[in-house]
Write a protein that holds these residues in place. Structure first.
Motif: not given
Length: 196
Positions: A1-28
């Protein structure tokens, strides 16, 4: 869901901040979903950031990991940001600061996706929602004693806020067009935007 919501506005070459990155599962998940995105992942735990690097594997080349909190995060500006399962550890004052600093680091029009524990906080309602949370945990295979321990910990150790307080903090930080996109017992998720 988060990736879809971001993709509505983040361009294909976008830069995203992940606060509380933890073990990297979201980043992956985000990196696999969008091959052109770059990321800054921020977490206070060096151990979790090592795990994130291992979790990301070859995707780690697109992620800059930073140990610390929001004030340690690069200024960007970023095309989008996330803060998942993190804000419920912060006091109202810390949340207000964090939201204001996230706002500063976003480009105009950029989305912020938040998700964490948030439910009504009057004594009766709080117990009602925590009991539902525990019942769902038991139905999902968690032992009743572990579920009871979990709700005791959530109730006593987390500085919880009700959804109306969360909304007010986001608005005070300058976010607009705030939408609730997820609600599951004690968890809520919102997408909000920096005016643009």
């Amino acid at each position: 869901m988060t990736a879809l919501l971001l993709a509505e506005r983040v361009p294909s070459d976008g830069h995203v901040l992940v606060l509380g990155a933890g073990g990297g599962l979201e980043l992956k998940v985000f990196a696999e979903a969008q091959a052109g995105w770059q990321f800054a992942g921020v977490d206070p735990s060096a151990e979790m950031l090592k795990l994130a690097e291992a979790t990301l594997g070859p995707l780690a080349s697109r992620v800059a990991l930073h140990e610390g909190y929001i004030d340690t995060a690069p200024m960007g500006p970023f095309d989008g940001a996330t803060c998942l399962l993190t804000m419920h550890f912060l006091t109202a004052e810390e949340r207000a600061h964090t939201l204001a600093q996230l706002w500063r680091r976003l480009k105009p029009g950029a989305p912020l996706v938040l998700a964490h524990h948030s439910f009504p906080q009057s004594a009766d309602e709080k117990l009602h929602w925590l009991r539902r949370y525990a019942a769902f945990a038991v139905a999902s295979g968690i032992s009743a004693s572990n579920a009871e321990n979990a709700i005791a910990a959530i109730s006593s150790k987390l500085p919880l806020l009700g959804p109306e307080q969360e909304l007010a903090l986001m608005q005070a930080a300058g976010f607009e067009s705030i939408e609730l996109f997820y609600a599951a017992f004690t968890f809520k998720g919102w997408v909000a935007y920096k005016p643009g």
